[in-house]
Design a protein around this motif. Structure first.
Motif, PDB file in Angstrom:
ATOM      1  N   ILE A 325      -1.159   4.356   7.091  1.00 52.27           N
ATOM      2  CA  ILE A 325      -1.694   2.984   7.083  1.00 52.27           C
ATOM      3  C   ILE A 325      -0.882   2.073   7.997  1.00 52.27           C
ATOM      4  CG2 ILE A 325      -1.971   0.920   5.630  1.00 52.27           C
ATOM      5  CD1 ILE A 325      -2.764   2.817   3.334  1.00 52.27           C
ATOM      6  N   LEU A 326       0.430   2.237   7.970  1.00 53.71           N
ATOM      7  CA  LEU A 326       1.294   1.353   8.763  1.00 53.71           C
ATOM      8  C   LEU A 326       1.285   1.704  10.247  1.00 53.71           C
ATOM      9  CD1 LEU A 326       4.345   0.950   6.345  1.00 53.71           C
ATOM     10  CD2 LEU A 326       2.563  -0.734   6.867  1.00 53.71           C
ATOM     11  N   VAL A 327       1.384   2.982  10.598  1.00 54.90           N
ATOM     12  CA  VAL A 327       1.461   3.341  12.027  1.00 54.90           C
ATOM     13  C   VAL A 327       0.146   3.070  12.750  1.00 54.90           C
ATOM     14  CG1 VAL A 327       3.261   5.072  11.674  1.00 54.90           C
ATOM     15  CG2 VAL A 327       0.845   5.788  11.684  1.00 54.90           C
ATOM     16  N   THR A 328      -0.973   3.067  12.012  1.00 57.51           N
ATOM     17  CA  THR A 328      -2.266   2.778  12.644  1.00 57.51           C
ATOM     18  C   THR A 328      -2.583   1.283  12.645  1.00 57.51           C
ATOM     19  OG1 THR A 328      -3.397   3.190  10.523  1.00 57.51           O
ATOM     20  CG2 THR A 328      -3.262   5.031  12.090  1.00 57.51           C
ATOM     21  N   GLY A 329      -1.687   0.477  12.054  1.00 55.82           N
ATOM     22  CA  GLY A 329      -1.900  -0.968  12.031  1.00 55.82           C
ATOM     23  C   GLY A 329      -3.098  -1.389  11.219  1.00 55.82           C
ATOM     24  N   SER A 330      -3.380  -0.674  10.130  1.00 53.17           N
ATOM     25  CA  SER A 330      -4.588  -0.941   9.345  1.00 53.17           C
ATOM     26  C   SER A 330      -4.392  -1.979   8.249  1.00 53.17           C
ATOM     27  CB  SER A 330      -5.089   0.371   8.714  1.00 53.17           C
ATOM     28  OG  SER A 330      -5.361   1.331   9.706  1.00 53.17           O
ATOM     29  N   LEU A 331      -3.138  -2.356   7.986  1.00 46.23           N
ATOM     30  CA  LEU A 331      -2.868  -3.317   6.912  1.00 46.23           C
ATOM     31  C   LEU A 331      -3.134  -4.729   7.422  1.00 46.23           C
ATOM     32  CD1 LEU A 331      -1.856  -3.299   3.956  1.00 46.23           C
ATOM     33  CD2 LEU A 331       0.438  -3.702   4.834  1.00 46.23           C
ATOM     34  N   ASP A 332      -4.379  -5.150   7.320  1.00 44.35           N
ATOM     35  CA  ASP A 332      -4.790  -6.436   7.890  1.00 44.35           C
ATOM     36  C   ASP A 332      -5.080  -7.504   6.848  1.00 44.35           C
ATOM     37  OD1 ASP A 332      -7.102  -5.471   6.777  1.00 44.35           O
ATOM     38  OD2 ASP A 332      -8.185  -5.262   8.664  1.00 44.35           O
ATOM     39  N   GLY A 333      -4.869  -7.184   5.573  1.00 41.56           N
ATOM     40  CA  GLY A 333      -5.100  -8.177   4.531  1.00 41.56           C
ATOM     41  C   GLY A 333      -6.536  -8.278   4.083  1.00 41.56           C
ATOM     42  N   GLN A 334      -7.434  -7.455   4.638  1.00 40.46           N
ATOM     43  CA  GLN A 334      -8.849  -7.517   4.276  1.00 40.46           C
ATOM     44  C   GLN A 334      -9.244  -6.354   3.366  1.00 40.46           C
ATOM     45  OE1 GLN A 334     -10.728 -10.182   5.240  1.00 40.46           O
ATOM     46  NE2 GLN A 334      -8.834 -10.964   6.167  1.00 40.46           N
ATOM     47  N   ALA A 335      -9.101  -5.145   3.874  1.00 36.75           N
ATOM     48  CA  ALA A 335      -9.487  -3.961   3.099  1.00 36.75           C
ATOM     49  C   ALA A 335      -8.423  -3.617   2.068  1.00 36.75           C
ATOM     50  CB  ALA A 335      -9.710  -2.778   4.029  1.00 36.75           C
ATOM     51  N   THR A 336      -8.852  -2.897   1.028  1.00 38.25           N
ATOM     52  CA  THR A 336      -7.922  -2.447  -0.003  1.00 38.25           C
ATOM     53  C   THR A 336      -8.413  -1.125  -0.568  1.00 38.25           C
ATOM     54  OG1 THR A 336      -6.775  -3.068  -2.056  1.00 38.25           O
ATOM     55  CG2 THR A 336      -9.109  -3.659  -1.879  1.00 38.25           C
ATOM     56  N   GLY A 337      -7.580  -0.472  -1.372  1.00 39.96           N
ATOM     57  CA  GLY A 337      -7.985   0.760  -2.030  1.00 39.96           C
ATOM     58  C   GLY A 337      -8.351   1.865  -1.053  1.00 39.96           C
ATOM     59  N   ILE A 338      -9.329   2.688  -1.445  1.00 39.21           N
ATOM     60  CA  ILE A 338      -9.710   3.852  -0.636  1.00 39.21           C
ATOM     61  C   ILE A 338     -10.304   3.427   0.700  1.00 39.21           C
ATOM     62  CG2 ILE A 338     -12.055   4.100  -1.536  1.00 39.21           C
ATOM     63  CD1 ILE A 338      -9.499   6.928  -0.813  1.00 39.21           C
ATOM     64  N   VAL A 339     -10.900   2.239   0.770  1.00 38.92           N
ATOM     65  CA  VAL A 339     -11.458   1.746   2.038  1.00 38.92           C
ATOM     66  C   VAL A 339     -10.349   1.557   3.063  1.00 38.92           C
ATOM     67  CG1 VAL A 339     -12.687  -0.151   3.159  1.00 38.92           C
ATOM     68  CG2 VAL A 339     -13.397   0.632   0.887  1.00 38.92           C
ATOM     69  N   LEU A 340      -9.215   1.012   2.629  1.00 32.78           N
ATOM     70  CA  LEU A 340      -8.071   0.822   3.521  1.00 32.78           C
ATOM     71  C   LEU A 340      -7.558   2.175   4.012  1.00 32.78           C
ATOM     72  CD1 LEU A 340      -5.795  -0.729   4.883  1.00 32.78           C
ATOM     73  CD2 LEU A 340      -4.653  -0.925   2.671  1.00 32.78           C
ATOM     74  N   THR A 341      -7.455   3.148   3.127  1.00 32.16           N
ATOM     75  CA  THR A 341      -6.999   4.484   3.524  1.00 32.16           C
ATOM     76  C   THR A 341      -7.969   5.115   4.508  1.00 32.16           C
ATOM     77  OG1 THR A 341      -5.951   4.758   1.357  1.00 32.16           O
ATOM     78  CG2 THR A 341      -6.292   6.745   2.666  1.00 32.16           C
ATOM     79  N   GLN A 342      -9.269   4.994   4.252  1.00 27.19           N
ATOM     80  CA  GLN A 342     -10.265   5.545   5.169  1.00 27.19           C
ATOM     81  C   GLN A 342     -10.196   4.870   6.536  1.00 27.19           C
ATOM     82  OE1 GLN A 342     -13.903   5.201   2.781  1.00 27.19           O
ATOM     83  NE2 GLN A 342     -13.987   7.434   2.645  1.00 27.19           N
ATOM     84  N   ASN A 343     -10.018   3.563   6.550  1.00 32.44           N
ATOM     85  CA  ASN A 343      -9.905   2.837   7.818  1.00 32.44           C
ATOM     86  C   ASN A 343      -8.733   3.360   8.645  1.00 32.44           C
ATOM     87  OD1 ASN A 343     -12.068   1.269   7.109  1.00 32.44           O
ATOM     88  ND2 ASN A 343     -10.861  -0.539   6.548  1.00 32.44           N
ATOM     89  N   ALA A 344      -7.624   3.620   7.968  1.00 32.32           N
ATOM     90  CA  ALA A 344      -6.428   4.111   8.659  1.00 32.32           C
ATOM     91  C   ALA A 344      -6.676   5.490   9.262  1.00 32.32           C
ATOM     92  CB  ALA A 344      -5.248   4.156   7.694  1.00 32.32           C
ATOM     93  N   PHE A 345      -7.323   6.371   8.512  1.00 34.82           N
ATOM     94  CA  PHE A 345      -7.579   7.722   9.024  1.00 34.82           C
ATOM     95  C   PHE A 345      -8.660   7.725  10.103  1.00 34.82           C
ATOM     96  CE2 PHE A 345      -4.965   9.039   5.546  1.00 34.82           C
ATOM     97  CZ  PHE A 345      -4.483  10.291   5.905  1.00 34.82           C
ATOM     98  N   ILE A 346      -9.603   6.789  10.034  1.00 31.38           N
ATOM     99  CA  ILE A 346     -10.601   6.668  11.100  1.00 31.38           C
ATOM    100  C   ILE A 346      -9.927   6.246  12.405  1.00 31.38           C
ATOM    101  CG2 ILE A 346     -12.562   5.283  11.911  1.00 31.38           C
ATOM    102  CD1 ILE A 346     -13.568   5.291   8.991  1.00 31.38           C
ATOM    103  N   LYS A 347      -8.983   5.325  12.308  1.00 29.14           N
ATOM    104  CA  LYS A 347      -8.235   4.907  13.495  1.00 29.14           C
ATOM    105  C   LYS A 347      -7.415   6.060  14.069  1.00 29.14           C
ATOM    106  CE  LYS A 347      -7.681  -0.048  12.569  1.00 29.14           C
ATOM    107  NZ  LYS A 347      -6.715  -1.161  12.380  1.00 29.14           N
TER     108      LYS A 347
END
Length: 489
Positions: A325-347
């Protein structure tokens, strides 16, 4: 229904808040860390060697004499590595910032001592059920150790509801929701698939469960960690800044995220510790059921194995999610939970990332279902005997099907509440029996490892052993240490 949900949510905010379970569980971990002289550091190498020295995914079949130490550990890890490692950590970071991970590390470090104590007590007070199989867990060391059968019955009731019914509904819902969003598979189809595979394992008993756990858990963890490692390597230039975010965020969350998250230190601690404890299950009284039936030479041996399981859960699998989550810069304050994890892996992986997370979530949640069923089953046997186990299995399958297509916020809140409530009787017993735990560790290190005859003896010799240990413990509580007494089996 909405009003009841709000009431339960308010209870959970107190139960899992900074003035109840968090200080109780962390405090217990600190207590045992000092009482056992930082055993998680001193004996880490020996514990690692014990677990992986004779590692095999084709161990001896489990049966009436229990499981191998690795099979028991795999069953415990199956329960620990669940949706919390993929979704829970993301929620903690979204609410508390990257610094929440630092406090998860702290909770896990001290929790290693707690889970070691739980496993040792589970080994000491294990017994046989009505069909002759070895069984054990908190209900047995609460009733035999503390001498409080009512408290043991309360614990058994809570864990049956928390894990067997409500908790498994939540896990099934996580699977069906993920597969519907990623592959457009109807939730009822996922539900049927879950109950077919789960039913097949339930029917096979402890033999099939052990065989499943020893193969699936290493595979599941390896695939997820390798996938995460691939993303970290492709974003290697962000690794050190990400680690810096965790350390800085633990004490100054706004500085770590530039104010995007808006968390305070209090929130970083609260969400980090709470989600960490919820994931590693140290002090909750769940994993001792698996450790109780391990075939080991001394109760403390399985205590060492138990904290390796927690290490894998938090410092390997959970960390993999956090770093991605951190290395992909996905922690943007919007997504949370499994959606945040999925966003990170999509990136990190492209569109395949969402499917990868869904598949990993399936295995993580499904292994948790199997582990939690086993834990609840041991308490069904404790309360009602072995004759009702088949009926219990059918009820659990019905709850799994119901949970797969019916998401109700109240169910999720009830899961949190019952998980929290079952901590209380377990912690009372674990702390109340701390002298026996310390004695077992001392016996292991100063007698067993030195080739001398240990007080506790091989843990697979059960006959007449528990009454003798109880007599020894009563003398110990009065300060009368009779080293000459023979309480081995």
């Amino acid at each position: 229904m909405d009003q009841l949900t709000l009431i339960v949510r308010d209870i959970n905010s107190i139960l899992w808040g900074p003035w109840c379970l968090i200080p109780i569980l962390v405090g217990t971990g600190i207590f045992f860390t000092f009482k056992l002289r930082f055993i998680q550091i001193r004996q880490f190498g020996r514990a690692f060697k014990h677990v992986f020295g004779a590692f095999s995914i084709h161990g001896a079949h489990a049966g009436k004499q229990g499981m191998s130490s690795f099979q028991s550990l795999a069953t415990a890890v199956a329960a620990q590595v669940g949706t919390g490692n993929l979704a829970g950590v993301a929620t903690a970071m979204a609410m508390g910032g990257p610094g929440a991970i630092f406090w998860m590390w702290c909770a896990a470090f001290f929790g290693m001592a707690t889970i070691c104590a739980e496993a040792i007590l589970a080994q000491i007070y294990r017994t046989r059920d009505g069909s002759g199989h070895i069984t054990g867990g908190p209900a047995y060391y609460i009733s035999a150790g503390l001498g409080s059968k009512p408290l043991a019955m309360i614990f058994s009731f809570l864990i049956i509801i928390a894990l067997g019914f409500i908790g498994n509904m939540v896990q099934a819902n996580s699977i069906s929701t993920a597969f519907e969003s990623s592959f457009n598979i109807p939730t009822w189809v996922s539900g049927l698939f879950i109950i077919m595979i789960a039913g097949f394992i339930f029917i096979g008993g402890v033999k099939r469960l052990a065989s499943f756990a020893e193969k699936m858990v290493p595979l599941m963890a390896s695939v997820y960690v390798l996938g995460s490692l691939y993303i970290v390597i492709t974003c290697i230039d962000m690794l050190l800044p990400s680690l810096e975010q965790i350390i800085v965020g633990a004490f100054n969350p706004s500085a770590a995220t530039g104010g995007v998250i808006g968390a305070s230190v209090k929130e970083a601690i609260r969400y980090g510790v709470a989600r960490g404890l919820f994931s590693n299950e140290a002090g909750m009284g769940s994993t001792p059921h698996a450790h109780a039936i391990a075939r080991v030479r001394h109760p403390a041996e399985q205590g060492l194995a138990s904290f390796i399981g927690l290490f894998i859960d938090t410092f390997v699998v959970l960390n993999a999610t956090a770093i991605v989550i951190l290395v992909t810069g996905s922690l943007d304050g919007q997504a949370t939970g499994i959606v945040l994890t999925q966003n990170a892996f999509i990136k990190g992986m492209g569109e395949a990332g969402a499917g990868f997370v869904s598949i990993c979530l399936f295995f993580a949640a499904f292994t948790t279902i199997i582990g939690w069923y086993f834990f609840a089953e041991q308490n069904v046997k404790y309360l009602f005997g072995t004759k009702v186990v088949n009926g219990f299995s059918v009820i659990v399958l019905c709850f799994l099907m119901l949970g797969s297509f019916l998401k109700v916020d109240l169910v999720w809140e009830l899961a949190d509440m019952f998980n929290g409530l079952m901590v209380i009787p377990n912690i009372i017993a674990v702390v109340g029996l701390y002298r026996l735990v310390a004695r077992a560790v001392d016996d292991y290190e100063n007698k067993f490892l030195q080739g001398k005859r240990p007080v506790f003896g091989p843990s697979d010799k059960l006959t007449g052993r528990f009454a003798k240990i109880q007599g020894k413990y009563r003398k110990l509580k009065k300060g009368k240490r009779d080293e000459s007494s023979d309480v081995s089996a």
